[in-house]
Write an enzyme that holds these catalytic residues in place. Structure first.
Site, PDB file in Angstrom:
ATOM      1  N   ASP A   1      18.969  42.768  11.060  1.00  0.00           N
ATOM      2  CA  ASP A   1      19.767  42.852  12.276  1.00  0.00           C
ATOM      3  C   ASP A   1      19.596  41.550  13.048  1.00  0.00           C
ATOM      4  O   ASP A   1      18.468  41.118  13.293  1.00  0.00           O
ATOM      5  CB  ASP A   1      19.266  44.039  13.116  1.00  0.00           C
TER       6      ASP A   1
ATOM      7  N   ASP B   1      24.384  41.902  16.016  1.00  0.00           N
ATOM      8  CA  ASP B   1      24.340  42.763  17.186  1.00  0.00           C
ATOM      9  C   ASP B   1      25.133  42.189  18.355  1.00  0.00           C
ATOM     10  O   ASP B   1      25.046  40.988  18.650  1.00  0.00           O
ATOM     11  CB  ASP B   1      22.859  42.893  17.596  1.00  0.00           C
TER      12      ASP B   1
ATOM     13  N   GLU C   1      28.919  43.823  14.967  1.00  0.00           N
ATOM     14  CA  GLU C   1      29.201  44.851  15.962  1.00  0.00           C
ATOM     15  C   GLU C   1      30.151  44.191  16.958  1.00  0.00           C
ATOM     16  O   GLU C   1      29.732  43.463  17.832  1.00  0.00           O
ATOM     17  CB  GLU C   1      27.912  45.287  16.662  1.00  0.00           C
TER      18      GLU C   1
ATOM     19  N   HIS D   1      22.765  54.247  14.769  1.00  0.00           N
ATOM     20  CA  HIS D   1      21.611  54.509  15.642  1.00  0.00           C
ATOM     21  C   HIS D   1      21.986  54.614  17.119  1.00  0.00           C
ATOM     22  O   HIS D   1      21.118  54.859  17.948  1.00  0.00           O
ATOM     23  CB  HIS D   1      20.570  53.409  15.451  1.00  0.00           C
ATOM     24  N   ASP D   2      23.250  54.370  17.450  1.00  0.00           N
ATOM     25  CA  ASP D   2      23.690  54.472  18.845  1.00  0.00           C
ATOM     26  C   ASP D   2      24.550  55.712  19.085  1.00  0.00           C
ATOM     27  O   ASP D   2      25.119  55.882  20.165  1.00  0.00           O
ATOM     28  CB  ASP D   2      24.537  53.247  19.230  1.00  0.00           C
TER      29      ASP D   2
HETATM   30  C1  GLC Z   1      23.753  47.017  20.182  1.00  0.00           C
HETATM   31  C2  GLC Z   1      22.795  47.893  19.418  1.00  0.00           C
HETATM   32  C3  GLC Z   1      22.048  48.744  20.399  1.00  0.00           C
HETATM   33  C4  GLC Z   1      21.300  47.842  21.340  1.00  0.00           C
HETATM   34  C5  GLC Z   1      22.226  46.824  21.995  1.00  0.00           C
HETATM   35  C6  GLC Z   1      21.436  45.739  22.655  1.00  0.00           C
HETATM   36  O1  GLC Z   1      24.728  47.737  20.820  1.00  0.00           O
HETATM   37  O2  GLC Z   1      23.469  48.637  18.452  1.00  0.00           O
HETATM   38  O3  GLC Z   1      21.190  49.640  19.781  1.00  0.00           O
HETATM   39  O4  GLC Z   1      20.696  48.610  22.333  1.00  0.00           O
HETATM   40  O5  GLC Z   1      23.065  46.207  21.073  1.00  0.00           O
HETATM   41  O6  GLC Z   1      20.834  44.914  21.709  1.00  0.00           O
END
Ligand code: GLC
Ligand code: CA
Length: 550
Positions: free
Chosen positions: A100, A200, A255, A324-325
């Site tokens: 990640d 991310d 993402e 995971h979110d």
């Molecule tokens: C992304 C991740 C999340 C994290 C955020 C800040 O959205 O998926 O889990 O809290 O970024 O890094």
């Protein structure tokens, strides 16, 4: 010569949230050695790539999404040698590892930030966004993604900017030295033998540098999400790609929610910044009151078809039901009474043959569900904690806010993996860092490994089919085309390439549904989540939540 197909177009990816996957040393927190121990399981499942959520050194404000040293594995998860060993052992089993990449922000405990705080004139001070205001008040009314202001104040009066929690200061991508530091780090990990990155929060790296307040009717703060993909971001993304990813045959998945149709190709097209971006268009559906009803299925269908019809012509996406979110997919799309092996396998079939690369989130393959939350104190997620406080302070009822997070909270996906029916579900011999769900005796890997018609067994078949030689071209190069679009409660589509085609038919209702069968005659049944196909006068009568691939 025909262009070769990128390897990741025929891959299946499995996401691991390392804290919650497998603990190897009894401290209650999952780790790299634990993942290594579970490689045989993953190999048998049939996946090709593991994406591991962050394992770098971190104070763990946001479970590793706040990095204090990009070059070190956090001691909680193990050592850099454990990582080398994992890459090597996974490789022997034909499994690649992607990590990640969290570079919109780091941790306030990163040495860069510490030096920036100590010395306003340091090189590192220019790695972040610092502002002083004449009146000493915060620079604007923007709301951070986790609640509260995007600004926090240092003792010396400077404000610094954070898209997420105050412990996650944003990095200043305008600074070329900072960008070079990031590229160096990416290449260093790539050269260690990983196969790529999940990237991310990348849509936040370009800021609106006016930092101007936006007037709001309700006196609330202006959500920083509205500033995603801010113009000028292209320059950063192009350079990032050129300096790093382009040098390797890697998988990069960003993402990047909120990328519009106009810019989609530049993100996820043939020569886009990334191999693919996640398709978020059907992720948040848990708030709707009509779950399990025909209207809900129609809405889901519309979202999937819209994005597939467009994406399949312009680029490549990562498709998923969970991460995971997110809430667990059974909770997201279905009412409690409808959450079972059939509906779970129907959902799985539905997304697995879409245009794109399928991602499975740990526990999804055994049908893990949202946990039951009795109080906000049971929740571990920094976002839930900050937002809960913010909303209660604004006068909302604490129990109501808890209800909201019970449905939508990120902790739902983060309860420990349920391996077996022994204490703590086989996740740890110690005290788990977050509660194990009460249902682990019914829902666990060991049990499903012994049952030929379990959800786990179905996922194995599904993965095998998605990757089989026969379907390789259809999956990597095939078109996407909706079928029976007007049939309420059914989601069906066709993938076609040359003279080959795959037909996916899913009844997403808890009731029988009838379709005329002429189109199906002579076709090979590749997958069926029931034992048989029920026929009646040239018609097929789908069982509740029946899914068929022809
Ligand atoms: C992304 C991740 C999340 C994290 C955020 C800040 O959205 O998926 O889990 O809290 O970024 O890094
Ligand atoms: Ca551990």
């Amino acid at each position: 010569m025909a262009k070769s197909v990128k390897w990741w177009k025929n891959a299946v990816v499995y996401q691991i949230y390392p804290r919650s996957f497998q603990d190897s040393n009894g401290d209650g927190i999952g780790d790299l050695k634990g993942i290594e121990q579970r490689l045989p399981y993953l190999q048998e499942l049939g996946i090709d790539v593991i994406w591991i959520s962050p394992i770098f050194r971190s104070p763990m404000e946001d479970n590793g999404y706040d990095i204090s040293d990009y070059y070190q594995v956090d001691p909680i998860f193990g050592t850099n040698e454990d990582m080398d060993s994992l890459i090597c052992e996974a490789g022997k089993r034909g499994i690649k590892i992607i990590l990640d990449l969290v570079v919109n922000h780091c941790s306030d405990e990163h040495e860069w930030f510490q030096r920036a705080v100590e010395d306003e004139n340091s090189k590192e001070a220019a790695y972040f966004y610092f502002v002083r205001t004449k009146d000493g008040k915060e620079p604007n009314n923007w709301r951070s993604n986790f609640g509260g202001s995007v600004w926090s104040k240092l003792k010396d009066g400077r404000w610094y900017y954070h898209t997420f929690s105050p412990k996650q200061p944003d990095l200043n991508w305008e600074n070329p030295l900072l960008r070079q530091e990031i590229y160096k780090m990416i290449n260093w990990w790539m050269e260690k033998g990983i196969a790529g990155f999940r990237i991310d929060a990348i849509t936040f790296i370009k800021k609106d540098l006016t930092f101007a307040s936006v007037e709001m009717d309700d006196k609330k703060r202006y959500p920083v999400e509205n500033l995603e993909n801010y113009p000028g971001i292209e320059k950063f993304l192009q350079e990032l790609k050129k300096e790093t990813f382009d040098k390797f045959d890697c998988l990069t998945v960003a993402e990047a929610p909120g990328v519009d149709e106009e810019s989609f190709e530049s993100y996820a097209g043939e020569s886009g910044y990334f191999s693919m971006i996640f398709d978020f268009s059907w992720e948040n559906m848990e708030e709707e009151a009509d779950k399990s009803k025909p209207e809900a299925v129609e809405r889901l269908k519309k979202r999937i078809f819209n994005s597939q019809c467009f994406n399949s012509r312009h680029g490549w996406c990562g498709v998923f039901l969970e991460n995971h979110d997110q809430s667990r997919c059974l909770n997201k799309y279905l009412e409690e009474k409808d959450r079972n092996r059939y509906s779970a396998s129907a959902l799985a079939t539905l997304y697995f043959f879409l245009h794109g690369t399928p991602y499975i989130y740990e526990g999804q393959e055994i049908g893990m569900k949202n946990a039951k939350w009795n109080s906000i104190d049971e929740m571990m997620d920094v976002r839930a904690k900050i937002t809960w406080k913010e909303r209660v302070e604004q006068g909302e009822d604490g129990q109501e806010v808890l209800k909201y997070f019970s449905e939508l909270g990120r902790d739902n996906a983060r309860t420990p993996m349920q391996w077996n029916d022994s204490e703590n579900a086989g996740f740890t011999t110690g005290k788990p860092w977050m509660k194990v769900q009460e249902n682990y005796r019914e829902i666990n890997v060991a049990k499903q490994q012994n049952e030929t018609d379990s959800l786990l067994a179905y996922y194995k078949k599904l993965i095998k089919l998605r990757k089989c030689e026969k379907l390789a071209d259809v999956m990597s190069k095939g078109d996407f085309c909706p079928v029976f679009e007007e049939k309420e409660g059914m989601i069906a589509y066709k993938r076609t390439y040359a003279d080959k085609e795959a037909l996916v038919l899913v009844n997403l209702l808890n009731q029988d549904q009838i379709l005329s069968w002429e189109w199906g005659t002579g076709k090979e049944i590749l997958l069926n989540n029931y034992k048989d196909i029920r026929m009646q006068d040239q018609k097929i009568v789908f069982y509740p939540y029946q899914a068929i691939v022809l």
